[in-house]
Motif scaffolding. Sequence first.
Motif, short mmCIF file in Angstrom:
data_model
loop_
_atom_site.label_atom_id
_atom_site.label_comp_id
_atom_site.label_asym_id
_atom_site.label_seq_id
_atom_site.Cartn_x
_atom_site.Cartn_y
_atom_site.Cartn_z
N ILE A 1 0.84 -1.20 0.00
CA ILE A 1 0.00 0.00 0.00
C ILE A 1 0.88 1.26 0.00
O ILE A 1 0.62 2.21 -0.73
N LEU B 1 2.11 2.68 -3.25
CA LEU B 1 1.16 3.33 -4.17
C LEU B 1 1.27 4.85 -4.14
O LEU B 1 0.63 5.53 -4.95
N GLY B 2 2.04 5.38 -3.22
CA GLY B 2 2.14 6.84 -3.09
C GLY B 2 1.42 7.29 -1.84
O GLY B 2 0.46 6.64 -1.39
N ASP C 1 -0.64 9.86 -0.93
CA ASP C 1 -2.07 10.21 -0.91
C ASP C 1 -2.95 8.98 -1.04
O ASP C 1 -3.95 8.82 -0.32
N THR C 2 -2.62 8.11 -2.00
CA THR C 2 -3.43 6.89 -2.19
C THR C 2 -3.36 6.01 -0.95
O THR C 2 -4.38 5.48 -0.49
N GLN D 1 -2.77 6.88 2.17
CA GLN D 1 -3.56 7.48 3.26
C GLN D 1 -5.05 7.32 3.01
O GLN D 1 -5.82 7.05 3.93
N SER D 2 -5.45 7.50 1.74
CA SER D 2 -6.88 7.38 1.46
C SER D 2 -7.36 5.94 1.60
O SER D 2 -8.56 5.69 1.68
N LEU D 3 -6.43 5.00 1.65
CA LEU D 3 -6.81 3.60 1.90
C LEU D 3 -6.73 3.26 3.39
O LEU D 3 -6.85 2.10 3.78
#
Lengths: 337, 252
Positions: free
Chosen positions: A221, A224-225, A227-228, A230-232
Amino acid sequence: MTNSKSSSTADKRGWMLISAAAFAAAAAIMNICLGASSVTLPQLIRALISGPDGTAAARILWYVRLPRTAACLMAGAGLAVSGAVIQKVLANNLASPGIIGINAGAGLAVATCCAVGAYSAWAVAGTSFLGAMAATFIVVTVARKSSASRSTVVLSGVAVTACLNAVTQTIITVFPDAALASVDFRVGGFSSVNQSRLLPASILILAGIAVIITLTNELDILSLGDDTAQSLGLRVTRTRNGMLTLAALLAGASVSFAGILGFVGLIVPHIARRIIGNESARLIPFCALLGGGFVAVCDLAARMIFAPYELPAGILMSFLGGPFFIWILLRRKEHQP
Amino acid sequence: MITVQDLRASYEGEEILHGINASFPEGKISAIIGPNGSGKSTAIRSILRLMPDISGSILLDGEDMGRLTRQEIARRIAYLPQSRSVPDVTVGRLVLQGRFPYLSYPRHYRREDHEKADQALEWVGLSGFSERKMENLSGGQRQKAYLAMALAQDTDVIMMDEPTTFLDIKNQLDLLDRSRILAGSGKTVIMILHDFEAVLHYADHVVLLCDGRVMTSGSAEKVLRSKELTEAFGVTPGFYEAEDGLHCYVKG
């Protein structure tokens, strides 16, 4: 149709893991059996059953070859997994344990130790581990105080490494004896490994790898970068710093008894990714097996090539690893459209 | 439904959002529009609490988002950021990772997670691409894969930061059509858009931002015809009626 394709890919990857385990086992057996006095497989089995109090061959096996082989496997596994974690966390395939200050911190600690006359194996092992961890702590703290992004960690690592290396060079210049005393550590090798130094480091390495294996989804996870991730639902900064600390623990424990083996943490994850892919659940155990086997083979070659003289394994790894890495890069270019 | 009241966001000491008030209704496509640097991405990142320094109230279905954990937010809002990396993973694996917010420690994907991921892949038309590497997909296919990941996340709200950027016209329309279907199924869809024609056709509700402030909001036609839009962009869109409804254009 999709399911059968997925299961055939899973089977293939399963076989690759088994092959890596077989490679590590074969490398370990060769490392144990071959050397200045060779041991046959039946002799090895008898010695393992009878224990260290039997023949001279059994004593060589129990007190020299087995600790040395175990050291190769542990150092290789620790450094390779550490490198794989760091490359994933920083999304940088050129990263290795050196990038978060492991080598510079351990090198400074050992140089300081030798400069004050503490030459014992325990002093060198203990201070190198603490030095590696302290350097990583500084790198991560500096990065966290700014933005804790991937690039900040790399830049912080470069800056801290430069500072620590400058101090190490100063110590070596002022105390020339420290340079001589720490040369074994700086080139890396297994000629002075013994069970008592190996045991605590091995416990750390095995525990560290076990913890990382339970966190492989977090690693994926994270790659993935920010922002991605954290949004997960991932707490990115905490996870990244935790992973870097685990990687430092593995590499620091490895250099504490093997010295600085620079190439393992860079090259083994590269090869592993090409063979088994980038999914951490498979990559991490594969790296551990491949790294252990690779170091065991290098150590065997270092003992055999100029026998009865012995090359430090770290030098041989650079001899083999450098050209091999160049070959991989050139081969990749050939395959690009 | 997301309601934002007096939302302020700062970065390195400088205030970027200056007290935004807006609402994003459920079952609708809400578009955030505005010139470059107007704070659109910052607004979305602030609503998701990805910005480090924010103040104000963000209510998700009446519940204060400040009280929710990162994992709880991830179970309710999916997000496609503007700059998406091209990870070295297969499409199937990427989409499965949309189920990460539902895993407890030690995290293992369950059968239910695989089923949700497969359904999402099928919905975006990538069911045959599960074993393909992301790097081997076209831009449009990658966008679909990320959309599938957001769908696998199974949230009530989907936020997309410039989802049509870098897509050819066919893929843009495909993504917008799918977004309309998602909104029709009751989801709150919030997206940043630049194309006025797409805004007019697809957005049910529009929020116009400029210099970190909401200039106006309302229906797409109302916002596109507003003087605030002309002030913000420095252009005045023209409109014409065709058989399939109202269209808009901007003269160069």
